[in-house]
Design a protein around this motif. Sequence first.
Motif, PDB file in Angstrom:
ATOM      1  N   VAL A   1      50.743  50.185  54.122  1.00  0.00           N
ATOM      2  CA  VAL A   1      50.409  49.030  53.282  1.00  0.00           C
ATOM      3  C   VAL A   1      50.545  49.412  51.814  1.00  0.00           C
ATOM      4  CG1 VAL A   1      48.600  47.381  52.653  1.00  0.00           C
ATOM      5  CG2 VAL A   1      48.869  48.086  55.045  1.00  0.00           C
ATOM      6  N   ILE A   2      51.169  48.539  51.045  1.00  0.00           N
ATOM      7  CA  ILE A   2      51.357  48.752  49.612  1.00  0.00           C
ATOM      8  C   ILE A   2      50.364  47.865  48.860  1.00  0.00           C
ATOM      9  CG2 ILE A   2      53.014  48.806  47.729  1.00  0.00           C
ATOM     10  CD1 ILE A   2      53.766  50.524  50.213  1.00  0.00           C
ATOM     11  N   VAL A   3      49.518  48.483  48.030  1.00  0.00           N
ATOM     12  CA  VAL A   3      48.553  47.745  47.210  1.00  0.00           C
ATOM     13  C   VAL A   3      48.902  48.003  45.749  1.00  0.00           C
ATOM     14  CG1 VAL A   3      46.125  47.458  46.586  1.00  0.00           C
ATOM     15  CG2 VAL A   3      46.745  47.951  48.964  1.00  0.00           C
ATOM     16  N   TYR A   4      49.121  46.937  44.992  1.00  0.00           N
ATOM     17  CA  TYR A   4      49.512  47.150  43.601  1.00  0.00           C
ATOM     18  C   TYR A   4      49.000  46.022  42.714  1.00  0.00           C
ATOM     19  CZ  TYR A   4      53.425  43.889  44.538  1.00  0.00           C
ATOM     20  OH  TYR A   4      54.181  42.799  44.870  1.00  0.00           O
ATOM     21  N   GLY A   5      48.985  46.280  41.428  1.00  0.00           N
ATOM     22  CA  GLY A   5      48.491  45.322  40.446  1.00  0.00           C
ATOM     23  C   GLY A   5      48.282  46.050  39.133  1.00  0.00           C
ATOM     24  N   ARG A   6      48.236  45.306  38.052  1.00  0.00           N
ATOM     25  CA  ARG A   6      48.161  45.913  36.720  1.00  0.00           C
ATOM     26  C   ARG A   6      46.892  46.750  36.566  1.00  0.00           C
ATOM     27  NH1 ARG A   6      45.870  42.794  31.810  1.00  0.00           N
ATOM     28  NH2 ARG A   6      45.040  44.907  31.684  1.00  0.00           N
ATOM     29  N   ARG A   7      46.934  47.630  35.592  1.00  0.00           N
ATOM     30  CA  ARG A   7      45.812  48.533  35.346  1.00  0.00           C
ATOM     31  C   ARG A   7      44.536  47.745  35.041  1.00  0.00           C
ATOM     32  NH1 ARG A   7      46.647  53.623  35.109  1.00  0.00           N
ATOM     33  NH2 ARG A   7      48.863  53.369  34.618  1.00  0.00           N
ATOM     34  N   ARG A   8      43.395  48.271  35.499  1.00  0.00           N
ATOM     35  CA  ARG A   8      42.051  47.708  35.296  1.00  0.00           C
ATOM     36  C   ARG A   8      41.771  46.492  36.185  1.00  0.00           C
ATOM     37  NH1 ARG A   8      42.381  51.922  32.472  1.00  0.00           N
ATOM     38  NH2 ARG A   8      41.941  51.990  30.234  1.00  0.00           N
ATOM     39  N   ILE A   9      42.685  46.192  37.107  1.00  0.00           N
ATOM     40  CA  ILE A   9      42.530  44.976  37.896  1.00  0.00           C
ATOM     41  C   ILE A   9      41.539  45.148  39.047  1.00  0.00           C
ATOM     42  CG2 ILE A   9      44.294  45.254  39.701  1.00  0.00           C
ATOM     43  CD1 ILE A   9      43.761  42.162  37.468  1.00  0.00           C
TER      44      ILE A   9
ATOM     45  N   ASN B   1      45.845  40.229  41.869  1.00  0.00           N
ATOM     46  CA  ASN B   1      45.962  39.452  40.638  1.00  0.00           C
ATOM     47  C   ASN B   1      44.623  39.392  39.908  1.00  0.00           C
ATOM     48  OD1 ASN B   1      48.751  38.503  40.725  1.00  0.00           O
ATOM     49  ND2 ASN B   1      48.140  37.396  42.569  1.00  0.00           N
ATOM     50  N   PRO B   2      44.639  38.999  38.639  1.00  0.00           N
ATOM     51  CA  PRO B   2      43.362  38.797  37.938  1.00  0.00           C
ATOM     52  C   PRO B   2      42.504  37.771  38.663  1.00  0.00           C
ATOM     53  CG  PRO B   2      45.180  38.821  36.375  1.00  0.00           C
ATOM     54  CD  PRO B   2      45.800  38.817  37.743  1.00  0.00           C
ATOM     55  N   LEU B   3      41.198  37.869  38.490  1.00  0.00           N
ATOM     56  CA  LEU B   3      40.286  36.917  39.100  1.00  0.00           C
ATOM     57  C   LEU B   3      40.478  35.535  38.482  1.00  0.00           C
ATOM     58  CD1 LEU B   3      37.042  39.104  39.137  1.00  0.00           C
ATOM     59  CD2 LEU B   3      38.458  38.494  41.112  1.00  0.00           C
ATOM     60  N   PRO B   4      40.283  34.481  39.272  1.00  0.00           N
ATOM     61  CA  PRO B   4      40.421  33.128  38.729  1.00  0.00           C
ATOM     62  C   PRO B   4      39.199  32.722  37.926  1.00  0.00           C
ATOM     63  CG  PRO B   4      39.759  33.021  41.032  1.00  0.00           C
ATOM     64  CD  PRO B   4      39.978  34.488  40.714  1.00  0.00           C
ATOM     65  N   LEU B   5      39.337  31.627  37.209  1.00  0.00           N
ATOM     66  CA  LEU B   5      38.252  31.098  36.380  1.00  0.00           C
ATOM     67  C   LEU B   5      36.950  30.938  37.162  1.00  0.00           C
ATOM     68  CD1 LEU B   5      37.076  29.601  33.863  1.00  0.00           C
ATOM     69  CD2 LEU B   5      38.077  27.507  34.819  1.00  0.00           C
ATOM     70  N   TYR B   6      37.048  30.433  38.383  1.00  0.00           N
ATOM     71  CA  TYR B   6      35.833  30.102  39.127  1.00  0.00           C
ATOM     72  C   TYR B   6      35.031  31.344  39.508  1.00  0.00           C
ATOM     73  CZ  TYR B   6      36.888  25.156  39.289  1.00  0.00           C
ATOM     74  OH  TYR B   6      37.107  23.852  38.916  1.00  0.00           O
ATOM     75  N   ALA B   7      35.657  32.515  39.475  1.00  0.00           N
ATOM     76  CA  ALA B   7      34.917  33.748  39.780  1.00  0.00           C
ATOM     77  C   ALA B   7      33.942  34.106  38.673  1.00  0.00           C
ATOM     78  CB  ALA B   7      35.900  34.900  40.003  1.00  0.00           C
ATOM     79  N   LEU B   8      34.143  33.549  37.466  1.00  0.00           N
ATOM     80  CA  LEU B   8      33.284  33.928  36.338  1.00  0.00           C
ATOM     81  C   LEU B   8      31.849  33.450  36.496  1.00  0.00           C
ATOM     82  CD1 LEU B   8      36.052  34.639  35.072  1.00  0.00           C
ATOM     83  CD2 LEU B   8      35.102  33.922  32.894  1.00  0.00           C
ATOM     84  N   LYS B   9      31.636  32.499  37.394  1.00  0.00           N
ATOM     85  CA  LYS B   9      30.264  32.036  37.633  1.00  0.00           C
ATOM     86  C   LYS B   9      29.407  33.167  38.170  1.00  0.00           C
ATOM     87  CE  LYS B   9      27.717  28.125  39.541  1.00  0.00           C
ATOM     88  NZ  LYS B   9      27.802  26.866  40.324  1.00  0.00           N
ATOM     89  N   GLU B  10      30.025  34.095  38.898  1.00  0.00           N
ATOM     90  CA  GLU B  10      29.277  35.231  39.447  1.00  0.00           C
ATOM     91  C   GLU B  10      29.050  36.311  38.394  1.00  0.00           C
ATOM     92  OE1 GLU B  10      30.240  36.387  43.558  1.00  0.00           O
ATOM     93  OE2 GLU B  10      31.840  34.881  43.455  1.00  0.00           O
ATOM     94  N   PHE B  11      29.903  36.384  37.404  1.00  0.00           N
ATOM     95  CA  PHE B  11      29.704  37.338  36.312  1.00  0.00           C
ATOM     96  C   PHE B  11      28.699  36.805  35.290  1.00  0.00           C
ATOM     97  CE2 PHE B  11      33.762  38.823  37.940  1.00  0.00           C
ATOM     98  CZ  PHE B  11      33.705  40.188  37.754  1.00  0.00           C
ATOM     99  N   PHE B  12      28.790  35.498  35.022  1.00  0.00           N
ATOM    100  CA  PHE B  12      27.978  34.899  33.965  1.00  0.00           C
ATOM    101  C   PHE B  12      27.225  33.669  34.474  1.00  0.00           C
ATOM    102  CE2 PHE B  12      32.029  36.393  31.860  1.00  0.00           C
ATOM    103  CZ  PHE B  12      31.511  37.610  31.426  1.00  0.00           C
ATOM    104  N   PRO B  13      26.294  33.857  35.403  1.00  0.00           N
ATOM    105  CA  PRO B  13      25.566  32.697  35.943  1.00  0.00           C
ATOM    106  C   PRO B  13      24.731  31.976  34.895  1.00  0.00           C
ATOM    107  CG  PRO B  13      24.552  34.766  36.653  1.00  0.00           C
ATOM    108  CD  PRO B  13      25.863  35.122  36.021  1.00  0.00           C
TER     109      PRO B  13
END
Length: 468
Positions: A25-33, A170-182
């Motif tokens: 399996v190949i897992v890839y994505g930009r740095r810090r992702i 990929n980067p997290l979508p907008l809707y994921a920010l609710k869990e970071f910043f409730p």
Amino acid sequence: MTFVNRESEIQSLLDRMESNKAELVIVYGRRRIGKTELLRKAFKKEKAVYFVADLGADQDQRRRFSETLNLLYPNPLLQTEIPPQWESLLRYIIELGGKERVILMMDEFPYLCSSHPALPSILQRIWDDVGKDSKLYLILSGSLVSFMEREILGHKSPLYGRRTGQLLLNPLPLYALKEFFPGYSPEDRISAYAILGGVPAYLIQFSDKLSLNQNIEKQILNPTAFLHDEVRFILMEELRDPKHYLSVLQSIAFGNTRMNDIVQRTGIERGPVSKYLSVLQDLRLIEREVPVTEKHPEKSRKGIYRLSDHFFRFWFRFILPYKSRLAEDGGRKILEKEILPHLDNFIGQVFDKICVEIFQHRVKEGKIKLTYESVGRWWSGNEEIDLVAVEGDHPIFAAECKWSKKPVGIDVLRDLQRKVSLITPGGRVADLRLGLFSRSGFTKEVEALGKRGEVDLIDIRKIGMKND
């Protein structure tokens, strides 16, 4: 690190555990992702060999790999002063995989290939010989997206056709920010997203216990903060000579989105600029955008360049130009004089992209009932529509996206009605639905039209709320 919104990726990795056959399996994505965190989280309960490569020489890499492997599968072969060659190491672990499920994760695989270019060919030969019939679960991970796609996934790669799966993170979508910043309002979450993007390592730097302004001052403008020089460090890691790339990126960040404008702003000749743009696209740092209605995007002459990473855009717009002044004046003064007066305009310039995410989410949730093939901006000359969804050759939904402190009024809707005639064959607009996205709601006249079903109204202040 806060770990959110990667459940499907984790499950896809774990599902392959049950196959009890060879997996590559190949897992890839930009740095810090978040690749490293994803792999550690997915296999935290498993007996797994996890090796992170670096920029060291080949013999040092093999020594560290041998030591890592020896911790879980001790063998005199792995304890010699001069480490074994890659072929012996890989055959040993595949031999183990002939008896039991063995998990091997090789993170930052491009670094291994840099120190030993023949490694993909060696792995291919061993995989074809014995690996494909073993119970080895091999994961190759990397941050150099272009390398992974060309040298590992590409049809010219020795490993082409051997993979059993791939995962682009990929980067997290907008809707994921609710869990970071409730504790943030939907408007503040969108603002944070416009500044930081969806990279988990950036998102965790902000706290919803502080205001956005306080976070910017403390976590970006502060010279000792992680984010302060993050962009420069990333470019230095990815590129041999980043100075020209810095110029190109800053030019785009200031609104020079066409080739000729970039050439004129940077003073670099067209040929080298074209090369720099291609490399930056490979790194997923910029994207070439064409009107969504273009039938042959790759041939379109209407293409423009945009920074695909929100934080890179913020850094080039507000940090790099004021580097020397930050040392003299301090973060507070730069924030108040150079950032806050322009922040709404800055967010407004990416609000259309954010609204595309909101639109896609609402369609997926069934709140906007339609099917479409593509969605994005449309423009021609001086005319522009912020969001157009297309099915086949036909636009089926068009909307304007307003990041304004005033409610959206009937004038915006009337102008949208005028412009949609430009994108429909023969000016027929009867089957095309209209929408308005607003930061500050709508006038009563527009709300009345929304209630009658003449226009879809999306008030971003209500996104994620119970009545949304």
